[in-house]
Motif scaffolding. Structure first.
Motif, PDB file in Angstrom:
ATOM      1  N   PHE A  56      10.365   4.033   4.577  1.00 13.53           N
ATOM      2  CA  PHE A  56       9.377   4.497   5.567  1.00 13.53           C
ATOM      3  C   PHE A  56       9.037   3.392   6.554  1.00 13.53           C
ATOM      4  O   PHE A  56       9.015   3.610   7.761  1.00 13.53           O
ATOM      5  N   GLN A  57       8.768   2.181   6.047  1.00  5.95           N
ATOM      6  CA  GLN A  57       8.268   1.112   6.911  1.00  5.95           C
ATOM      7  C   GLN A  57       9.348   0.628   7.872  1.00  5.95           C
ATOM      8  O   GLN A  57       9.073   0.372   9.028  1.00  5.95           O
ATOM      9  N   ILE A 101      19.001  -0.381  11.599  1.00  4.47           N
ATOM     10  CA  ILE A 101      19.738   0.350  10.573  1.00  4.47           C
ATOM     11  C   ILE A 101      19.483   1.850  10.774  1.00  4.47           C
ATOM     12  O   ILE A 101      18.337   2.257  10.927  1.00  4.47           O
ATOM     13  N   PRO A 102      20.521   2.690  10.798  1.00  2.00           N
ATOM     14  CA  PRO A 102      20.295   4.127  10.988  1.00  2.00           C
ATOM     15  C   PRO A 102      19.349   4.678   9.918  1.00  2.00           C
ATOM     16  O   PRO A 102      19.434   4.296   8.742  1.00  2.00           O
ATOM     17  N   SER A 103      18.459   5.571  10.340  1.00  3.52           N
ATOM     18  CA  SER A 103      17.442   6.080   9.414  1.00  3.52           C
ATOM     19  C   SER A 103      18.080   6.790   8.222  1.00  3.52           C
ATOM     20  O   SER A 103      17.546   6.769   7.119  1.00  3.52           O
ATOM     21  N   GLU A 104      19.256   7.413   8.447  1.00  4.04           N
ATOM     22  CA  GLU A 104      19.900   8.127   7.340  1.00  4.04           C
ATOM     23  C   GLU A 104      20.277   7.169   6.213  1.00  4.04           C
ATOM     24  O   GLU A 104      20.156   7.510   5.042  1.00  4.04           O
ATOM     25  N   PHE A 105      20.719   5.967   6.602  1.00  2.00           N
ATOM     26  CA  PHE A 105      21.098   5.013   5.562  1.00  2.00           C
ATOM     27  C   PHE A 105      19.869   4.507   4.839  1.00  2.00           C
ATOM     28  O   PHE A 105      19.887   4.289   3.627  1.00  2.00           O
ATOM     29  N   GLY A 116       0.829  -1.215   0.000  1.00  4.17           N
ATOM     30  CA  GLY A 116       0.000   0.000   0.000  1.00  4.17           C
ATOM     31  C   GLY A 116       0.855   1.253   0.000  1.00  4.17           C
ATOM     32  O   GLY A 116       0.619   2.189  -0.765  1.00  4.17           O
ATOM     33  N   VAL A 117       1.897   1.264   0.845  1.00  6.01           N
ATOM     34  CA  VAL A 117       2.777   2.437   0.917  1.00  6.01           C
ATOM     35  C   VAL A 117       3.545   2.596  -0.387  1.00  6.01           C
ATOM     36  O   VAL A 117       3.806   3.715  -0.846  1.00  6.01           O
ATOM     37  N   MET A 150      18.744   6.758   2.156  1.00 10.41           N
ATOM     38  CA  MET A 150      19.556   6.751   0.927  1.00 10.41           C
ATOM     39  C   MET A 150      18.993   5.770  -0.104  1.00 10.41           C
ATOM     40  O   MET A 150      19.366   5.817  -1.275  1.00 10.41           O
ATOM     41  N   LEU A 151      18.132   4.849   0.362  1.00 11.30           N
ATOM     42  CA  LEU A 151      17.656   3.760  -0.506  1.00 11.30           C
ATOM     43  C   LEU A 151      17.162   4.220  -1.881  1.00 11.30           C
ATOM     44  O   LEU A 151      17.654   3.705  -2.896  1.00 11.30           O
TER      45      LEU A 151
END
Lengths: 304, 346
Positions: A258-259, A268-272, A15-16, A275-276
């Motif tokens: 996001f998920q 996993i750090p949000s910053e990495f 959905g996302v 980068m996805l």
């Protein structure tokens, strides 16, 4: 490190993905119209940004409910088209370099929306939250964003327009060989102006999709999505259905980001994670090299 | 191009630029009138805030330094036909690496190493899009924009790391060693940044390199006539990589010079107001002539210093002046402000 992946809800993820792919696809399909007519439109990012700002502005101004949101969409499209009109003016009349004009318009839109937000709301960061945002429809436990439904309609419309109508033939001819089009008595300028304006309208809608997803406008909220849309265009070989597929792929990267960030078990750090989408875009371009062919007259100024 | 013709082209370019600037000021004046301000008064304040005294001129010169280096980075890219929109990210690479290594550079004179490391970091970060362009034919604009976002995220992650930051509440790295910092020279009260002087020397060097050196000539041919370059045996790919790497090194140096300044000897993720992006404006203003970047950067320094004075004293947002700067780019990109001979080549 990756055990968090196992606890993801895949239905929510799909959905996302649809919701994240919608703004990309609207912008990319808009870009497709412009580039098929021979005009490079790197200003998609800026057009999304002014569309997003307009949506927030209309939403905060008053008209609420579904029809208020529709008015917001319409005006967002028009705002995008206005910036696209500037692009057409600079490139077709002013003979500006199309890439420089697009990039400059992105900076222009960024400064303009920050300035307007400051002037109207007194904040440099973001506007207030909208009362009413367009949600999705539920299909079982899968949530389908309304903007993705809009994307499907635009895609179908484009498939018919491009391959089944005289207009589409003229548009494609204009991007491949404008002199040939001119010799049949049709002005390539007119075709390109209409195509660029339409691409701006769609990019404006893409900006609206972003605001309806986030709930408010914040500065530079597009964060490169306009450029990713261009990459989707290249990756999709300027064919609507492949471009749509590319946008779904890039949308998946956003959704995963996001998920996973929302999961409490994620390490996993949000910053990495953020980068996805950018890394995937680069990888897609590298992996697909040499297998695409842009319109022959893309980016070349008309000398007619 | 013959020297006299070049001079004529230069003058025509200057005349056209001056016209574009005039139109932008008129347009800005109309907006100011609409906002209920007197344009003459506001422009007067802007000049007074940036050139009104020794302190103001010092601030303006210091503000011009990053513009000068980023402008040179873009100019060098444009000369090879590259739009290096990744200058911002390359500057981040330079600033990040300088801030990380700068803490252990404790010997006197080690600012030289700091600047070299920063330039190297920028060059390496530019190497990636260069290789992707030459090897895979991926357009440098999309590629460098993606790499920009990747390094912005890396910078944001870095300043959260407990080994690196000073204070958990402030997102920035610890100060670099004192020996690695570059203090400014003082000439009769006027503060002169070493970075600005270095930028001036580099502008002169790049001009001579492009004009006189064989490699510079080959870079120009690749930019102007790739077809001619192919037929005359110039290795296009290697020259493109060279141009990209030099462009990246200049942008990285801009980041290193920022970190080397005693006023802010650290890296923080929002240190730049987009100098790398404004480099496009400078390249257009300078019509891709390295020496002409110097006055263009000074103009942007004046506008930035003046705009921040207007922001704090009159409540006129600095975005207003930045909007005028972008409008200037838009005007200069059209054929109406190109000058008859179409820019300079030397």
């Amino acid at each position: 490190m990756f055990e968090a992946l196992y606890s993801l809800s895949w239905v929510t993820l799909w959905g996302v993905t649809l919701a994240a792919a919608a703004p990309l696809a609207l912008a990319a399909l808009g870009g497709l119209l412009s580039e098929r007519s021979g005009v490079v439109n790197l200003g998609l990012e800026g057009m999304m940004l002014v569309g997003a700002f307009t949506t927030a502005w209309v939403g905060l101004l008053g008209p609420s409910g579904f029809w208020g949101a529709m008015l917001g969409l319409l005006l967002a499209g028009c705002a995008g088209a206005m910036l696209a009109g500037l692009h057409a003016l600079l490139c077709l009349w002013g003979k500006a370099d199309q890439i420089i004009s697009g990039v400059a318009l992105n900076i222009f839109a960024s400064e303009m929306t920050i300035f307007l937000a400051l002037w109207l709301y007194g904040t440099k960061g973001s506007t207030g939250i909208l009362d009413y945002t367009l949600a999705g429809v539920s299909l079982g436990s899968l949530r389908i964003s309304l903007f993705f439904v809009l994307v499907l309609c635009v895609w179908l419309g484009l498939e018919i327009l491009l391959w089944r109508t005289v207009w589409g033939l003229r548009l494609r001819a204009c991007g491949e060989h404008p002199q040939a089009l001119y010799s049949t008595g049709i002005s390539p300028y007119k075709v390109q102006i209409v195509a660029v304006l339409a691409s701006g309208f769609l990019a404006g809608l893409a900006g609206a999709a972003l605001v309806h997803g986030a709930g408010n406008f914040s500065k530079n909220m597009t964060a490169g999505r306009g450029y990713i849309a261009i990459a989707a265009l290249v990756f999709g070989n300027w064919l609507p259905r492949r471009v749509l597929a590319a946008c779904l792929l890039f949308g998946f990267a956003y959704a995963l980001n996001f998920q996973l960030q929302a999961l409490p078990t994620n390490k996993i750090p949000s910053e990495f994670l953020s980068m996805l989408p950018y890394a995937l875009t680069l990888l897609a371009l590298v992996g697909w090299v040499g297998r695409t062919r842009p319109p022959a007259a893309l980016g070349k100024p008309l000398d007619i | 191009m013959e020297r006299s013709v070049a001079w004529k082209a230069g003058w025509e370019g200057l005349w056209a630029t001056h016209h574009a600037l005039l139109w932008v000021l008129i347009l800005g004046g109309l907006v100011l009138l609409y906002m209920g301000e007197s344009p003459a008064h506001v422009y007067g304040l802007l000049l007074q805030g940036s050139l009104g005294g020794v302190a103001q001129i010092s601030a303006t010169l210091s503000a011009s330094t990053p513009y000068l280096l980023c402008g040179l980075a873009l100019v060098f890219g444009f000369r090879a036909g590259l739009l290096n929109i990744g200058a911002e990210g390359q500057m981040f690479a330079g600033a990040i690496l300088a801030a990380l290594w700068g803490r252990s550079l404790i010997w006197s004179g080690s600012f030289v190493w700091l600047l070299l490391i920063a330039a190297l970091a920028g060059a390496l970060w530019a190497m990636l899009p260069a290789l992707l362009k030459v090897r895979f034919g991926i357009h440098e604009v999309i590629c460098t924009i993606m790499l920009n976002y990747i390094i912005f995220a890396a910078g944001a992650w870095l300043v959260r790391q407990p080994q690196i930051r000073v204070d958990p509440t402030i997102p920035r790295t610890a100060d670099i060693a004192l020996a690695a910092q570059l203090s400014s020279l003082s000439v009769g009260g006027l503060r002169l940044d070493v970075g600005l002087l270095l930028g001036g020397v580099l502008a002169w060097g790049l001009w001579r390199f492009l004009r006189d050196a064989r490699l510079g000539y080959e870079v120009r041919v690749v930019g102007l006539q790739p077809e001619a370059a192919r037929h005359s045996g110039i290795p296009i790919g290697r020259r493109l990589i060279l141009a990209f790497v030099i462009s990246g090194a200049l942008a990285g140096l801009a980041g290193g010079l920022y970190v080397a300044s005693p006023q802010h000897p650290y890296f923080e993720p929002d240190f730049s107001p987009g100098w790398g992006f404004w480099g496009i404006a400078l390249a257009l203003l300078a019509r891709n002539h390295p020496l002409a970047v110097v006055p263009a950067a000074l103009l942007f320094g004046i506008l930035e210093t003046g705009a921040s004075v207007l922001d704090t004293t009159r409540g006129i947002p600095r975005e207003m002046i930045q909007l005028l700067q972008v409008t200037l780019i838009l005007f200069l990109s059209t054929r109406f402000f190109q000058g008859k001979a179409g820019g300079s080549d030397v």
